[in-house]
Design an enzyme around this catalytic site. Structure first.
Site, PDB file in Angstrom:
ATOM      1  N   ARG A 117       0.806  -1.216   0.000  1.00  0.00           N
ATOM      2  CA  ARG A 117       0.000   0.000   0.000  1.00  0.00           C
ATOM      3  C   ARG A 117       0.846   1.276   0.000  1.00  0.00           C
ATOM      4  O   ARG A 117       0.345   2.367  -0.245  1.00  0.00           O
ATOM      5  CB  ARG A 117      -0.955  -0.016   1.213  1.00  0.00           C
ATOM      6  CG  ARG A 117      -2.078  -1.025   1.074  1.00  0.00           C
ATOM      7  CD  ARG A 117      -2.814  -1.263   2.390  1.00  0.00           C
ATOM      8  NE  ARG A 117      -2.095  -2.194   3.273  1.00  0.00           N
ATOM      9  CZ  ARG A 117      -2.546  -2.609   4.452  1.00  0.00           C
ATOM     10  NH1 ARG A 117      -3.710  -2.184   4.907  1.00  0.00           N
ATOM     11  NH2 ARG A 117      -1.848  -3.458   5.187  1.00  0.00           N
ATOM     12  N   ALA A 142      43.688  43.578  -2.993  1.00  0.00           N
ATOM     13  CA  ALA A 142      42.453  43.144  -3.654  1.00  0.00           C
ATOM     14  C   ALA A 142      42.738  42.713  -5.087  1.00  0.00           C
ATOM     15  O   ALA A 142      43.616  43.261  -5.756  1.00  0.00           O
ATOM     16  CB  ALA A 142      41.442  44.281  -3.639  1.00  0.00           C
TER      17      ALA A 142
HETATM   18  C1  UD1 Z   1      -2.264  -6.133  11.728  1.00  0.00           C
HETATM   19  C2  UD1 Z   1      -3.190  -6.985  12.595  1.00  0.00           C
HETATM   20  C3  UD1 Z   1      -4.421  -6.154  12.939  1.00  0.00           C
HETATM   21  C4  UD1 Z   1      -4.012  -4.883  13.637  1.00  0.00           C
HETATM   22  C5  UD1 Z   1      -2.991  -4.093  12.816  1.00  0.00           C
HETATM   23  C6  UD1 Z   1      -2.425  -2.963  13.638  1.00  0.00           C
HETATM   24  C7  UD1 Z   1      -2.918  -9.330  11.891  1.00  0.00           C
HETATM   25  C8  UD1 Z   1      -3.507 -10.455  11.142  1.00  0.00           C
HETATM   26  N1  UD1 Z   1      -3.589  -8.171  11.867  1.00  0.00           N
HETATM   27  O1  UD1 Z   1      -2.953  -5.835  10.515  1.00  0.00           O
HETATM   28  O2  UD1 Z   1      -5.291  -6.914  13.798  1.00  0.00           O
HETATM   29  O3  UD1 Z   1      -5.160  -4.075  13.897  1.00  0.00           O
HETATM   30  O4  UD1 Z   1      -1.879  -4.939  12.431  1.00  0.00           O
HETATM   31  O5  UD1 Z   1      -1.602  -2.119  12.896  1.00  0.00           O
HETATM   32  O6  UD1 Z   1      -1.898  -9.521  12.523  1.00  0.00           O
HETATM   33  N2  UD1 Z   1       4.353  -8.838   8.488  1.00  0.00           N
HETATM   34  C9  UD1 Z   1       5.335  -9.781   8.341  1.00  0.00           C
HETATM   35  N3  UD1 Z   1       5.071 -10.895   7.617  1.00  0.00           N
HETATM   36  C10 UD1 Z   1       3.864 -11.127   7.046  1.00  0.00           C
HETATM   37  C11 UD1 Z   1       2.876 -10.140   7.189  1.00  0.00           C
HETATM   38  C12 UD1 Z   1       3.143  -9.006   7.915  1.00  0.00           C
HETATM   39  O7  UD1 Z   1       6.439  -9.630   8.868  1.00  0.00           O
HETATM   40  O8  UD1 Z   1       3.716 -12.175   6.417  1.00  0.00           O
HETATM   41  C13 UD1 Z   1       4.656  -7.615   9.264  1.00  0.00           C
HETATM   42  C14 UD1 Z   1       4.576  -6.336   8.472  1.00  0.00           C
HETATM   43  O9  UD1 Z   1       5.860  -5.970   7.959  1.00  0.00           O
HETATM   44  C15 UD1 Z   1       4.080  -5.318   9.481  1.00  0.00           C
HETATM   45  C16 UD1 Z   1       3.324  -6.153  10.496  1.00  0.00           C
HETATM   46  O10 UD1 Z   1       3.697  -7.498  10.286  1.00  0.00           O
HETATM   47  O11 UD1 Z   1       5.153  -4.661  10.141  1.00  0.00           O
HETATM   48  C17 UD1 Z   1       1.815  -6.016  10.327  1.00  0.00           C
HETATM   49  O12 UD1 Z   1       1.447  -6.426   9.028  1.00  0.00           O
HETATM   50  P1  UD1 Z   1       0.357  -5.655   8.191  1.00  0.00           P
HETATM   51  O13 UD1 Z   1       0.190  -6.349   6.894  1.00  0.00           O
HETATM   52  O14 UD1 Z   1       0.631  -4.216   8.171  1.00  0.00           O
HETATM   53  O15 UD1 Z   1      -0.938  -5.983   9.094  1.00  0.00           O
HETATM   54  P2  UD1 Z   1      -2.259  -5.154   9.188  1.00  0.00           P
HETATM   55  O16 UD1 Z   1      -3.139  -5.482   8.034  1.00  0.00           O
HETATM   56  O17 UD1 Z   1      -1.979  -3.741   9.439  1.00  0.00           O
HETATM   57 CA    CA Z   2      -0.113  -2.493   9.496  1.00  0.00          CA
END
Ligand code: UD1
Ligand code: CA
Length: 461
Positions: free
Chosen positions: A16, A423
């Protein structure tokens, strides 16, 4: 006290953000988001930190260095899957593990510490850091039962219309009993709308085993902001900026317009300094008491001494003494060392140069690769000719020398103590101390020649 560990989730691609830069490396006030998280969480005192990285991880490793261990999540199959990557390193440890996301850069060490305390006092198996969101869209919702106990977390995309009305959200930060966490992760499936292994499912799994699950709810939604796109990135930048500025103001720094002043987190500013609008101060800069910076100035990695003034100017990687006057419109490039009471005026560029106490370069000059003593006056338009297209050479100007306007000092060259350069001179040879050096064509006046010349030009037409 129980042993404390942290797992930082930082493997997501951050689609995103629409960026080639790895999401958690996007800076907030000049520092990558994940570094904010690491520094704040480490401040609570941890036995060990593991950061889960994925695509583009080399740069994350470069930034975080040996402040954390790393595990690789080759495919981003969800936050639960991400934590699983730390299993080998972590599963046998006894104690409390905090799991934090690398994209929530505003959570403070105080909040992390309180979450740990709450978790440990309650003797929970899991404690979720939650907050009521003014607009919970996109976040996981915290679902409670009739006794107001936490039952589970449901992701926005999986939530029913009723569940979508819940304002209490999962901030993505939790404390777990470490063994209970890795045990519960075994049961997480990817049977949901995103086909991902959600860490959030651990809550329901633990609850199913009658384990104690609690929430620690805080009031400040801003602090828990998760940065998923550039709009949120700008919000994070703003919140952090105002937080830092407020801190400085409470410590006795005058900031005329906090909305328009950008001070990075590691900057030190002593009391009674004054910062005018449009100013950026970054890196490991130190601004001493009563210094005045701005308006519209950019200071990176500089120390600026007491009572010094930097107006409408740029300074990088340099040290500036006390009571120095800089600008408007000066450029202090790396490795400048400006002595006390010096003056650097408009349209002056200084690079890799020492300027002694009380020396003045007041207008339109370039001083590069130079060692200038004290009480030297460098006249308007003086240039140290330091570069022959291949190598750089040193210009030395000894104490009390006076350099006349529009002089070229062709390096390597030494201008002796107390000497005087006429100068317009182009100096190519060393000047002994106390000498007057004139290095320009002699002037000759031809009387009455101007009108004769004009007449001759007229006749030719
Ligand atoms: C996640 C939470 C959500 C919460 C939100 C808060 C889950 C399923 N959902 O959603 O409940 O409200 O954060 O901000 O956990 N990441 C990995 N590996 C992966 C996927 C993600 O390392 O396979 C890391 C991302 O880099 C990030 C974090 O985990 O730093 C959160 O992932 P993101 O995809 O942003 O989750 P959200 O949809 O925001
Ligand atoms: Ca997030």
């Amino acid at each position: 006290m129980k042993k404390r560990y942290a797992i930082i989730l930082a493997a997501g691609q951050g689609t995103r953000m629409k960026s080639k830069l790895y999401k958690v490396l996007h800076p907030v006030l000049g520092k990558p988001m994940v570094q904010h998280v690491l520094e704040q969480v480490k401040a609570v005192g941890l036995e060990e930190v593991v950061t889960v990285v994925g695509f583009g991880s080399d740069k994350v490793k470069e930034h975080l260095g040996d402040h954390t261990k790393f595990v690789l999540q080759e495919e981003q199959l969800g936050t639960g899957h991400a934590v699983m990557q730390a299993e080998e390193l972590m599963k046998n440890k006894k104690g409390t593990t905090i799991v934090v996301c690398g994209d929530t850069p505003l959570i403070t060490q105080e909040t992390f510490a309180k979450l740990f305390e709450h978790h440990e006092n309650e003797e929970s198996k899991a404690t979720i850091l939650t907050v009521k969101a003014p607009n919970p869209t996109g976040y996981g919702r915290v679902i409670r039962n009739e006794q107001n106990e936490v039952e589970r977390i449901v992701e926005h995309k999986d939530a029913s219309p009723d569940e979508l009305l819940v304002a209490e959200i999962n901030t993505g930060t939790y404390c777990f009993d470490n063994e209970a966490l890795f045990d519960a992760l075994q049961s997480v499936s990817n049977n949901n709308s995103q086909g991902e292994y959600y860490l959030t499912d651990v809550i329901e799994i633990l609850k199913g085993k009658s384990a104690k699950v609690t929430a620690y709810q805080i009031d400040n939604f801003e602090e828990t902001l998760g940065v998923n796109d550039r709009v949120a990135l700008a919000q994070a930048e703003k919140t952090m900026k105002l937080r830092i500025n407020e801190n400085h103001m409470r410590n006795g720094v005058t900031i005329m317009d906090p909305e328009n002043t950008y001070i990075q987190p590691d900057v030190v500013i002593e009391s009674d300094a004054v910062i005018y609008p449009g100013t950026i101060i970054g890196g490991k800069s130190i601004i001493r008491g009563n210094a005045v910076i701005g308006p519209n100035s950019e200071i990176q990695n500089c120390e600026i001494g007491e009572y010094s003034v930097v107006k409408q100017s740029v300074a990088t990687d340099s040290k500036i003494g006390d009571r120095v006057n800089i600008g408007p419109f000066a450029h202090i490039r790396p490795d400048a060392n400006i002595g006390d009471d010096a003056k650097i005026g408009n349209f002056v560029e200084i690079k890799k140069a020492e300027l002694g106490q009380g020396s003045k370069v007041s207008h339109l000059s370039y001083i590069g690769d130079a060692k200038v003593g004290s009480n030297v006056n460098v006249g308007c338009g003086t240039i140290t000719v330091n570069y022959d297209g291949k190598n750089k050479y040193l210009t030395t100007i000894e104490d009390d020398a006076f350099i006349g306007c529009n002089s070229n000092l062709v390096a390597p060259v030494t201008i002796g103590k107390g000497s005087f350069i006429a100068a317009g001179s182009t100096i190519t040879k060393d000047v002994p101390s106390d000498a007057l050096s004139v290095a320009r064509a002699r002037q000759s006046n031809k009387e009455g020649y101007a009108s004769r010349l004009k007449n001759r030009l007229k006749d030719n037409n």
